[in-house]
Design an enzyme around this catalytic site. Sequence first.
Site, PDB file in Angstrom:
ATOM      1  N   LYS A   1      41.382  94.295  33.951  1.00  0.00           N
ATOM      2  CA  LYS A   1      40.600  94.315  32.713  1.00  0.00           C
ATOM      3  C   LYS A   1      39.368  93.416  32.813  1.00  0.00           C
ATOM      4  O   LYS A   1      38.366  93.643  32.139  1.00  0.00           O
ATOM      5  CB  LYS A   1      41.436  93.832  31.539  1.00  0.00           C
ATOM      6  CG  LYS A   1      42.745  94.517  31.383  1.00  0.00           C
ATOM      7  CD  LYS A   1      42.583  95.903  30.846  1.00  0.00           C
ATOM      8  CE  LYS A   1      43.923  96.592  30.725  1.00  0.00           C
ATOM      9  NZ  LYS A   1      43.851  97.891  30.125  1.00  0.00           N
TER      10      LYS A   1
HETATM   11  C1  LIG Z   1      48.454  95.618  34.667  1.00  0.00           C
HETATM   12  C2  LIG Z   1      48.116  96.955  34.110  1.00  0.00           C
HETATM   13  N1  LIG Z   1      48.280  98.030  34.874  1.00  0.00           N
HETATM   14  C3  LIG Z   1      47.999  99.257  34.424  1.00  0.00           C
HETATM   15  C4  LIG Z   1      47.546  99.451  33.124  1.00  0.00           C
HETATM   16  C5  LIG Z   1      47.222 100.852  32.685  1.00  0.00           C
HETATM   17  O1  LIG Z   1      45.841 101.030  32.655  1.00  0.00           O
HETATM   18  P1  LIG Z   1      45.206 102.121  31.692  1.00  0.00           P
HETATM   19  O2  LIG Z   1      45.577 101.715  30.310  1.00  0.00           O
HETATM   20  O3  LIG Z   1      43.749 102.029  31.935  1.00  0.00           O
HETATM   21  O4  LIG Z   1      45.803 103.410  32.056  1.00  0.00           O
HETATM   22  C6  LIG Z   1      47.384  98.351  32.279  1.00  0.00           C
HETATM   23  C7  LIG Z   1      46.914  98.475  30.894  1.00  0.00           C
HETATM   24  O5  LIG Z   1      45.963  99.040  30.576  1.00  0.00           O
HETATM   25  C8  LIG Z   1      47.637  97.071  32.795  1.00  0.00           C
HETATM   26  O6  LIG Z   1      47.422  96.000  32.054  1.00  0.00           O
HETATM   27  N1  LIG Z   2      47.502  98.067  28.994  1.00  0.00           N
HETATM   28  C1  LIG Z   2      46.527  97.681  28.066  1.00  0.00           C
HETATM   29  C2  LIG Z   2      46.576  98.521  26.821  1.00  0.00           C
HETATM   30  C3  LIG Z   2      45.234  98.627  26.169  1.00  0.00           C
HETATM   31  O1  LIG Z   2      44.434  99.388  26.998  1.00  0.00           O
HETATM   32  P1  LIG Z   2      42.859  99.517  26.900  1.00  0.00           P
HETATM   33  O2  LIG Z   2      42.443  99.791  28.283  1.00  0.00           O
HETATM   34  O3  LIG Z   2      42.593 100.616  25.968  1.00  0.00           O
HETATM   35  O4  LIG Z   2      42.285  98.245  26.366  1.00  0.00           O
HETATM   36  C4  LIG Z   2      46.637  96.194  27.806  1.00  0.00           C
HETATM   37  O5  LIG Z   2      46.992  95.480  28.723  1.00  0.00           O
HETATM   38  O6  LIG Z   2      46.382  95.724  26.733  1.00  0.00           O
END
Ligand SMILES: Cc1ncc(COP(=O)(O)O)c(C=O)c1O
Ligand SMILES: N[C@@H](CCOP(=O)(O)O)C(=O)O
Length: 461
Positions: free
Chosen positions: A112
Amino acid sequence: MKYISTRGQAPELTFEEAMLTGLARDGGLYVPAEIPQMSKGDIAALAGLSYEETAFRVMWPFVSDSFTEEEFRGCITRAYADFGHAARAPMVQLAPNHFLLELFHGPTLAFKDFAMQLIGQLFQVALKRRGETVTIVGATSGDTGSAAIEAFRGLDAVNVFILYPHGRVSEVQRRQMTTPDDSNVHALAVDGDFDDCQARVKDMFNDFEFRDGVKLAGVNSINFARVLAQVVYYFYSAVALGAPEREVSFTVPTGNFGDIFAGFIAKQMGLPIDRLVVATNQNDILHRCLSGQGYFKGDTIPSISPSMDIQVSSNFERALFYAYGRDGAAVAQLMDELGQGGFNVSQGAMQALSEAYDSGRCSEDETLATIKAQTAASGELLCPHSAVGVKVADEVRNTTAMVTLATAHPAKFPAAVEKASGMHPPLPPRMADLYDRPERVTRIGSDLATLEDHIRKTIAN
Ligand SMILES: Cc1ncc(COP(=O)(O)O)c(C=O)c1O
Ligand SMILES: N[C@@H](CCOP(=O)(O)O)C(=O)O
């Protein structure tokens, strides 16, 4: 560049407007009206460039209506300056033709940070120029929240409220959200699951009186800027492995579908991606849907990869928009049906989804077994989310180079990692006192009125 809503009924916006707006006013998600193309020559020219220069070249066509080149380059430089690895997104080899892209060297140890650190910079430039302030409300299953708090803490022009599901994030994730002492950031422990948190955030955007009253902004992957910043590492890693001459596949641990959708955009831009593989944990609604079983919500079952404990996967709406030939009315209809429990995907759209994505599922036992096996085989300690990716990648990969995205640092999930590997993953030294810092959090119900009231009152004080 104009941005349009997946539901076809909201005004077209510039990049900056779309970034500051969050959810479209028709309830849809913004996407670029046209996807900029990179030629084979453009992609070949990325070889050997720094992460920052790659980021500039990949993203510039999407943002050039809103920032000067100097502003945008400055934002990129500041965004990645605090990453704990010179390569920003280093790659390690797990096996012949299988690579792991480590996306956890940012300040909060999850992928993120790649987008959130940049958005923090872009918001500052845009808000200063406009002389505006905003209230960011975000939903998190653990990682988005900590990344957002880190990116926006201490800024005068921004108040940040993060809704996380009480008791359903790891202790490290919780402490990353509850220990910053800046008065503009607020962690809210919501009685519910992540889907409740995300639904309330969308409800707030759809409550125009509240939305306009607090000047609501969003930094979940609702915000296309989040997705855009994640497109960069697909180019960076594929070029390192020989693109555009060599095709590459990616496996992505998936929950809200933002990260894998960034891969879809990279492919549409011209990056030679063979397969994009969606890897889910036991909350496998996406795998079921991509296997032709329709998209029907069940109960979210808490897992050892809690950030992926999601049923209503926000960005799947963007995938459907393209699968339905950019038909906003069809998408709006599906989202209505989702409100009643779920929907079946038409034959044509199913074919388009199957051409764009593969998928697989990983159980809890398989996640633990994969962490254990990889520790022994390659010495790489995987977080449980990354392990889901590695397991699914191993099932589907062929002779094409496969890159699995390692989405978080193992130290964010020490209990599961230690159970699987017998090794305790230490936090980096700069976070060594995380367990000693005082926490500040508000426990709160999941109903809209309570949440809106709390946010209004906190801002007014
Ligand atoms: C560590 C981790 N892996 C995978 C994901 C999944 O990613 P996305 O929500 O972009 O599919 C998340 C949350 O978004 C996450 O925090
Ligand atoms: N897995 C995410 C969930 C939110 O996802 P986002 O990509 O829409 O912000 C988290 O860790 O919060």
